[in-house]
Write a protein that holds these residues in place. Structure first.
Motif, PDB file in Angstrom:
ATOM      1  N   LYS A 115     -41.260   8.578  -1.015  1.00  0.00           N
ATOM      2  CA  LYS A 115     -40.089   7.710  -0.932  1.00  0.00           C
ATOM      3  C   LYS A 115     -39.066   8.056  -2.012  1.00  0.00           C
ATOM      4  CE  LYS A 115     -38.687   2.874  -0.850  1.00  0.00           C
ATOM      5  NZ  LYS A 115     -39.122   1.460  -0.950  1.00  0.00           N
ATOM      6  N   THR A 116     -39.539   8.252  -3.250  1.00  0.00           N
ATOM      7  CA  THR A 116     -38.621   8.585  -4.342  1.00  0.00           C
ATOM      8  C   THR A 116     -37.981   9.950  -4.126  1.00  0.00           C
ATOM      9  OG1 THR A 116     -40.022   7.287  -5.823  1.00  0.00           O
ATOM     10  CG2 THR A 116     -38.428   8.775  -6.841  1.00  0.00           C
ATOM     11  N   THR A 117     -38.782  10.903  -3.658  1.00  0.00           N
ATOM     12  CA  THR A 117     -38.252  12.245  -3.411  1.00  0.00           C
ATOM     13  C   THR A 117     -37.176  12.219  -2.329  1.00  0.00           C
ATOM     14  OG1 THR A 117     -40.397  13.170  -4.011  1.00  0.00           O
ATOM     15  CG2 THR A 117     -38.884  14.598  -2.822  1.00  0.00           C
ATOM     16  N   LEU A 118     -37.429  11.472  -1.261  1.00  0.00           N
ATOM     17  CA  LEU A 118     -36.436  11.382  -0.190  1.00  0.00           C
ATOM     18  C   LEU A 118     -35.174  10.666  -0.665  1.00  0.00           C
ATOM     19  CD1 LEU A 118     -38.669  10.527   2.897  1.00  0.00           C
ATOM     20  CD2 LEU A 118     -37.681  12.715   2.272  1.00  0.00           C
ATOM     21  N   HIS A 119     -35.336   9.688  -1.555  1.00  0.00           N
ATOM     22  CA  HIS A 119     -34.156   9.006  -2.091  1.00  0.00           C
ATOM     23  C   HIS A 119     -33.310   9.959  -2.929  1.00  0.00           C
ATOM     24  CE1 HIS A 119     -31.714   5.657  -3.435  1.00  0.00           C
ATOM     25  NE2 HIS A 119     -31.926   6.009  -4.696  1.00  0.00           N
ATOM     26  N   ASN A 120     -33.970  10.805  -3.718  1.00  0.00           N
ATOM     27  CA  ASN A 120     -33.226  11.780  -4.520  1.00  0.00           C
ATOM     28  C   ASN A 120     -32.529  12.818  -3.640  1.00  0.00           C
ATOM     29  OD1 ASN A 120     -34.037  10.543  -6.909  1.00  0.00           O
ATOM     30  ND2 ASN A 120     -35.908  11.744  -7.039  1.00  0.00           N
ATOM     31  N   ILE A 121     -33.226  13.271  -2.591  1.00  0.00           N
ATOM     32  CA  ILE A 121     -32.607  14.231  -1.663  1.00  0.00           C
ATOM     33  C   ILE A 121     -31.409  13.604  -0.970  1.00  0.00           C
ATOM     34  CG2 ILE A 121     -32.993  15.485   0.493  1.00  0.00           C
ATOM     35  CD1 ILE A 121     -35.830  16.026  -0.446  1.00  0.00           C
ATOM     36  N   GLU A 122     -31.529  12.329  -0.594  1.00  0.00           N
ATOM     37  CA  GLU A 122     -30.411  11.640   0.041  1.00  0.00           C
ATOM     38  C   GLU A 122     -29.239  11.496  -0.922  1.00  0.00           C
ATOM     39  OE1 GLU A 122     -29.613   7.453   2.457  1.00  0.00           O
ATOM     40  OE2 GLU A 122     -31.352   7.686   1.159  1.00  0.00           O
ATOM     41  N   GLY A 123     -29.541  11.242  -2.213  1.00  0.00           N
ATOM     42  CA  GLY A 123     -28.475  11.107  -3.183  1.00  0.00           C
ATOM     43  C   GLY A 123     -27.756  12.405  -3.467  1.00  0.00           C
ATOM     44  N   LYS A 124     -28.459  13.531  -3.375  1.00  0.00           N
ATOM     45  CA  LYS A 124     -27.846  14.815  -3.693  1.00  0.00           C
ATOM     46  C   LYS A 124     -27.194  15.485  -2.485  1.00  0.00           C
ATOM     47  CE  LYS A 124     -30.873  15.908  -7.597  1.00  0.00           C
ATOM     48  NZ  LYS A 124     -31.895  16.836  -8.133  1.00  0.00           N
ATOM     49  N   PHE A 125     -27.797  15.315  -1.297  1.00  0.00           N
ATOM     50  CA  PHE A 125     -27.330  16.074  -0.133  1.00  0.00           C
ATOM     51  C   PHE A 125     -26.923  15.209   1.047  1.00  0.00           C
ATOM     52  CE2 PHE A 125     -30.162  18.848  -2.520  1.00  0.00           C
ATOM     53  CZ  PHE A 125     -29.390  19.988  -2.644  1.00  0.00           C
ATOM     54  N   ASP A 262     -20.547   8.552   1.932  1.00  0.00           N
ATOM     55  CA  ASP A 262     -21.965   8.253   1.778  1.00  0.00           C
ATOM     56  C   ASP A 262     -22.172   7.697   0.368  1.00  0.00           C
ATOM     57  OD1 ASP A 262     -24.641   8.038   1.905  1.00  0.00           O
ATOM     58  OD2 ASP A 262     -25.060  10.122   2.406  1.00  0.00           O
ATOM     59  N   PHE A 263     -22.419   6.375   0.267  1.00  0.00           N
ATOM     60  CA  PHE A 263     -22.512   5.730  -1.033  1.00  0.00           C
ATOM     61  C   PHE A 263     -23.860   5.948  -1.715  1.00  0.00           C
ATOM     62  CE2 PHE A 263     -19.071   3.467   1.038  1.00  0.00           C
ATOM     63  CZ  PHE A 263     -18.148   3.346   0.019  1.00  0.00           C
ATOM     64  N   CYS A 264     -24.759   6.681  -1.087  1.00  0.00           N
ATOM     65  CA  CYS A 264     -26.025   7.031  -1.739  1.00  0.00           C
ATOM     66  C   CYS A 264     -25.877   8.214  -2.693  1.00  0.00           C
ATOM     67  CB  CYS A 264     -27.084   7.358  -0.683  1.00  0.00           C
ATOM     68  SG  CYS A 264     -27.477   5.976   0.395  1.00  0.00           S
ATOM     69  N   ILE A 265     -24.769   8.892  -2.640  1.00  0.00           N
ATOM     70  CA  ILE A 265     -24.572  10.092  -3.463  1.00  0.00           C
ATOM     71  C   ILE A 265     -24.290   9.678  -4.909  1.00  0.00           C
ATOM     72  CG2 ILE A 265     -23.044  12.066  -3.836  1.00  0.00           C
ATOM     73  CD1 ILE A 265     -22.717  12.250  -0.838  1.00  0.00           C
TER      74      ILE A 265
END
Length: 671
Positions: A115-125, A262-265
């Motif tokens: 979950k944390t890894t996917l959140h970081n990937i979503e924030g970066k890409f 995308d506000f997750c970035i």
């Protein structure tokens, strides 16, 4: 002066009225709005269709404003004093259970894998790249479910009362000089392990209806049915979102400018990338609009030349597909059966035998890797729009990947049906096993032997114009998801002949996750073409559904392959599924026999069809009601815009009156 005094008196009266009676003035304005007039006209209908408020429903789920929610909260507090003790206790217990369910749901969501890894990937890409890893995790959970079913219905019954055979097998492994290459080829000790079909034998576990053959078949059937239900449900959710946002909703320029962020970035580089993606999407829309203008201005001669070019290029695509099928055919028939048997019997195969055993997987993998690039280059000359080019390339890649696998299965069926083998199903399982292993090796080599050195060369040799032009490898999400779909299709096709293939796929998917993560973060540039998650996710699950249908057809044809398997497998001794099932039914009581006979009759089929008609009718009626609700929401949006126009018009009128009053006052002063 009289006029001036009158004007002053009127002005003071207006200012006093505006200060003292501002709220009645606002109420008058609100009552004159078009939406308020519409509500007054439809008041009787809204009273009939009013949905009663449920006191146990959370206030945050109600589509109301803050003031109305506060009113409902006060109303709830008043009702607690009016109702009895028992009703108040039941309501409080229901609220406590709802909160407990919400807390458990949040706790379970916190335990999701990566979950944390996917959140970081979503924030970066962004969300599009995250969709690939979410799809991979979904396939991982799907294989976990398949492993649980196989362990309960296939592995455990076969190991029951076979303790001596297991000890004999383990002692045979330690006595033989097994090689590491046996793991890659599936020969030696791997051939007689629980991985392949030949390990499982026909055993009766107390009765004719409780035997390993029926449990084996019903375990495989359960896997296909559960996966079918899960994929269809997931596809229908994606289709509903696509239908709402892709067909009936027109994403115009203003939506992409004001709502496309995308506000997750969180990273500055990712923000710069998102800026470029939005800019590229706007540019792509403008190019498509320009392309439509270009299409509308074509002459008849240009249309004839264009269609001639497209026919020629489609013929080239068919030639490439035919050449791919020919390569797969020659690679399948290259090693003779005598050579393959000698490989399986030899205890120390050489690297040459390893290469000859992997000719078919190598050929299929190379074809699936190279041909989509040719298809992408061909569609660039067909003069399609950018979106159509991407969809055409995806469609041709789908036909290539699933078609090459289907052709390979047909060649294997013909090859093993003509040959005299001790266990043809085990040989078929070896081929699926080698396809799975080699796809993992291909992913590893593509990342660490191609993409990473290419990235190092581009970073170190900045002065080279050729390397700058080539650039880093791109992380194309669509093609990577196609590889996952192809991998899962191979797992479904080979699970009957290699029952532990889902467990091997779990290890492979975990490895592919970390390899893809390294490839994304260290080696690749984002794709130049925009990826729309909502429009493509349905296509990916539809491809999964096609792979599942292919595996179901393969399961139906396995009886033809098992005719020669009289010495191995649960159906050994020329026992077919019909014979085993008939013996089981003959031992059942009379009531059970009649029930099974009724379930296989035409009357039961008629009841099933009638039930399906009722279910489809209910879903169609729900769809129509949802469509009416959507029409009402659209009407509300239109009324909101009408209210805004009315307010703007009314405000303009007031300003005009104010200017007129000032002009009159100025004229009076001059007089």
């Amino acid at each position: 002066m009289t006029a001036h005094q009158c004007t002053k008196q009127d002005q003071s009266t207006v200012s006093a009225d505006s200060e003292l009676s501002l709220e009645p003035y606002q109420n008058d304005i609100f009552e004159q709005l078009p939406s308020a007039q519409r509500r007054l006209q439809n008041k009787e209908q809204t009273q009939e269709d009013e949905v009663h408020w449920n006191p146990n429903q959370p206030l945050k789920t109600l589509p109301l404003c803050i003031q109305e929610k506060r009113t409902l909260r006060d109303r709830k507090n008043l009702e607690r004093h009016r109702i009895g003790y028992w009703a108040s206790w039941k309501r409080s217990q229901e609220i406590a259970r709802r909160r407990l369910r919400e807390q458990m749901r949040r706790a379970v969501s916190g335990l999701l894998l990566w979950k944390t890894t996917l959140h970081n990937i979503e924030g970066k890409f962004g969300v599009g790249v995250k969709a690939y890893f979410v799809f991979l995790r979904y396939l991982l959970f799907l294989n976990f479910l398949n492993c649980a079913i196989i362990s309960a219905s296939v592995l455990s019954p076969s190991l029951y009362n076979r303790t001596a055979s297991v000890h004999k097998y383990l002692s045979k492994i330690f006595r033989e000089n097994g090689s590491v290459l046996d793991i890659f080829l599936g020969t030696g000790f791997m051939e007689h392990s629980p991985v392949f079909y030949g390990f499982y034998t026909k055993q009766t576990l107390g009765s004719e209806c409780l035997n390993t053959a029926l449990l084996f078949f019903f375990g495989m059937l359960t896997i296909l049915l559960l996966n079918l239900i899960m994929i269809v449900c997931r596809m229908m959710v994606g289709y509903k979102n696509t239908w709402l946002t892709g067909i009936t909703f027109n994403a115009n320029m203003s939506y992409k400018v004001f709502c496309g962020w995308d506000f997750c970035i969180r990273e500055p580089e990712a923000a710069f990338l998102k800026h470029n993606l939005i800019k590229n999407e706007l540019k792509m829309d403008l190019d498509e609009q320009k392309f439509r203008q270009k299409v509308s201005g074509r002459s008849l001669k240009q249309w004839i030349l264009l269609y001639t070019l497209r026919v020629v290029l489609n013929f080239v695509v068919l030639v490439l597909l035919g050449g791919s099928i020919s390569l797969i055919y020659f690679a399948t028939n290259y090693p003779s059966l005598s050579q393959s048997q000698s490989q399986s019997q030899s205890s120390d195969p050489s690297s040459l035998n390893l290469l000859s055993g992997y000719i078919s997987p190598i050929t299929i993998t190379l074809v699936n890797f190279v041909m989509p690039h040719f298809f992408s280059a061909i569609t660039a000359y067909e003069d399609y729009s950018l979106t159509t080019q991407l969809n055409v390339t995806l469609a041709r890649s789908i036909v290539l990947k699933l078609g090459s696998l289907a052709i390979y299965l047909i060649f294997l069926y013909n090859k093993y049906n003509k040959a005299v083998l001790s266990c043809a199903a085990t040989e078929f399982g070896k081929e699926m096993y080698k396809l799975t292993i080699f796809q993992l090796l291909a992913s590893f080599c593509n990342t660490f032997l191609v993409a990473y050195p290419r990235k190092l060369l581009v970073d170190k040799c900045l002065s080279s114009h050729f390397l700058r032009r080539v650039g880093k490898q791109q992380f194309v999400i669509q093609m990577n998801v196609l590889d996952l779909v192809y991998s899962q299709t191979v797992t479904w096709v080979g699970v009957f002949y290699c029952p532990l293939l889902p467990a091997i796929s779990i290890c492979k998917l975990v490895a592919i996750f970390y390899i893809s993560k390294f490839n994304l973060l260290r080696c690749c540039d984002p794709a130049r073409k925009m990826f729309r998650t909502t429009s493509s996710s349905v296509l990916f699950y539809f491809m999964l559904l096609l792979g599942l249908i292919m595996s179901a057809i393969n399961l139906g044809f396995n009886s033809e392959l098992n005719k020669s398997d009289s010495k191995c497998g649960p159906f050994q001794g020329n026992k077919t599924l019909h014979e085993v099932t008939s013996k089981c039914i003959s031992t059942l009581p009379y009531a059970a026999k009649e029930g099974i006979r009724y379930m296989t009759s035409e009357a039961f089929a008629f009841m099933i069809i009638l039930t399906e008609i009722i279910i489809l009718t209910s879903y169609v009626s729900r769809g129509r009601s949802n469509q009416r609700t959507m029409e009402r929401l659209k009407d509300m949006l239109v009324m909101c815009s009408s209210d805004k126009r009315y307010l703007v018009k009314h405000h303009a009128t007031l300003l005009r009156r104010k200017k007129t009053t000032k002009r009159t006052e100025k004229a009076a002063v001059q007089q």
